[in-house]
Motif scaffolding. Structure first.
Motif, PDB file in Angstrom:
ATOM      1  N   UNK A  55      -9.998  -6.092  -5.546  1.00 51.34           N
ATOM      2  CA  UNK A  55     -10.209  -6.798  -6.073  1.00 51.34           C
ATOM      3  C   UNK A  55     -11.505  -7.924  -5.620  1.00 51.34           C
ATOM      4  N   UNK A  56     -11.724  -8.730  -6.548  1.00 50.30           N
ATOM      5  CA  UNK A  56     -12.853  -9.630  -5.732  1.00 50.30           C
ATOM      6  C   UNK A  56     -13.497  -9.134  -5.868  1.00 50.30           C
ATOM      7  N   UNK A  57     -14.858  -7.976  -6.915  1.00 45.66           N
ATOM      8  CA  UNK A  57     -15.576  -7.192  -6.512  1.00 45.66           C
ATOM      9  C   UNK A  57     -16.840  -6.815  -8.059  1.00 45.66           C
ATOM     10  N   UNK A  58     -18.318  -6.999  -7.892  1.00 48.23           N
ATOM     11  CA  UNK A  58     -18.308  -7.077  -9.711  1.00 48.23           C
ATOM     12  C   UNK A  58     -17.803  -5.874 -10.137  1.00 48.23           C
ATOM     13  N   UNK A  59     -17.614  -4.830 -10.138  1.00 50.97           N
ATOM     14  CA  UNK A  59     -16.714  -3.783 -10.358  1.00 50.97           C
ATOM     15  C   UNK A  59     -15.625  -3.993 -10.860  1.00 50.97           C
ATOM     16  N   UNK A  60     -14.376  -4.859  -9.964  1.00 56.63           N
ATOM     17  CA  UNK A  60     -13.130  -5.227 -10.396  1.00 56.63           C
ATOM     18  C   UNK A  60     -12.353  -6.587  -9.738  1.00 56.63           C
ATOM     19  N   UNK A  61     -13.008  -7.501 -10.365  1.00 57.96           N
ATOM     20  CA  UNK A  61     -13.338  -8.714 -10.206  1.00 57.96           C
ATOM     21  C   UNK A  61     -11.487  -9.103 -10.276  1.00 57.96           C
ATOM     22  N   UNK A  62     -10.519  -8.489 -11.034  1.00 58.68           N
ATOM     23  CA  UNK A  62      -9.321  -9.004 -11.127  1.00 58.68           C
ATOM     24  C   UNK A  62      -8.396  -7.854  -9.808  1.00 58.68           C
ATOM     25  N   UNK A  63      -7.006  -8.594  -9.358  1.00 50.70           N
ATOM     26  CA  UNK A  63      -6.075  -8.154  -8.249  1.00 50.70           C
ATOM     27  C   UNK A  63      -5.447  -7.035  -9.268  1.00 50.70           C
ATOM     28  N   UNK A  64      -4.710  -6.206  -8.577  1.00 46.22           N
ATOM     29  CA  UNK A  64      -3.867  -5.221  -9.317  1.00 46.22           C
ATOM     30  C   UNK A  64      -3.012  -6.703 -10.007  1.00 46.22           C
ATOM     31  N   UNK A  65      -2.058  -7.575  -9.399  1.00 49.38           N
ATOM     32  CA  UNK A  65      -1.010  -7.593 -10.066  1.00 49.38           C
ATOM     33  C   UNK A  65      -1.551  -8.809 -10.730  1.00 49.38           C
TER      34      UNK A  65
END
Length: 73
Positions: free
Chosen positions: A34-44
């Motif tokens: 989470x909180x990366x360019x490729x993965x901005x959103x958390x699983x939750x």
């Protein structure tokens, strides 16, 4: 099904699955990122979005990345 941002294409696939199947399992990939360019959103956060739309009609589970070199052969 693996995705980061929920969009019309995924909605169409899930709706069709709900029409055809007794159970629909949604795997949220990169659940450990989470909180990366490729993965901005958390699983939750992604789980909440899907639950708001489908409630208990679907089963949602995390699918963490295994990483390069960690894939079983």
């Amino acid at each position: 099904m693996i995705f980061q941002i929920f969009h019309f294409g995924y909605e169409t696939i899930i709706n069709k699955s709900l029409e055809l199947c007794e159970n629909t399992l949604i795997l949220i990939g990169s659940s450990d990122k989470e909180n990366t360019l490729m993965n901005p959103f958390s699983y939750e956060f992604r789980e909440i979005i899907i639950k708001e739309i489908y409630g208990d009609k679907v089963i949602i589970r995390p699918l963490p990345d295994l990483g390069v070199g960690n894939v079983p052969s």
